[in-house]
Design a protein around this motif. Structure first.
Motif: not given
Length: 121
Positions: A28-31, A52, A72, A75, A98, A101
């Motif tokens: 979903f996203s990566i910090d 990020r 980003n 990824n 991480i 999702s």
């Protein structure tokens, strides 16, 4: 989720290498993303990290020589290493915080498989 690192190799002192690490899977996203290294007989140490938003942090030993960056949308995190020294010889590992999702949105930390960097004098 996997982190795949590439770009290591053998280089003479004063040379350059660029490492890449791509995260794939249900993301979903990566910090924070970062690079660590471990030389024979030594503990793993942080080399550089990037948030990020692009804020960076470097080990004193690499400041001014290494540059960390990330894309980003892909990824992917990069480590541009210039003016390499024999003491930079190590296995380099990428690392990422991480969030998976939906619907789980699990937060976890992941490591890449490591890539060898050898700097000859």
């Amino acid at each position: 989720v996997q982190l795949q690192a590439s770009g290591g190799g053998l280089v003479q002192a004063g040379g350059s290498l660029r490492l890449s690490c791509a995260a794939s899977g249900s993301i979903f996203s990566i910090d924070d993303m970062g690079w660590y290294r471990q030389a024979p007989g030594k503990q793993r140490e942080l080399v550089a990290a990037v948030t990020r938003r692009g804020n960076t942090n470097y080990a004193n030993s690499v400041k001014g020589r290494f540059t960390i960056s990330r894309d980003n949308a892909k990824n992917t995190v990069y480590l541009q290493m210039n003016s390499l020294k024999p003491e930079d010889t190590a296995v380099y590992y990428c690392n990422a915080d991480i969030i998976s999702s939906p619907p789980k949105f699990n937060a976890f930390n992941a490591w890449g498989q490591g890539t060898q960097v050898t700097v000859s004098s």
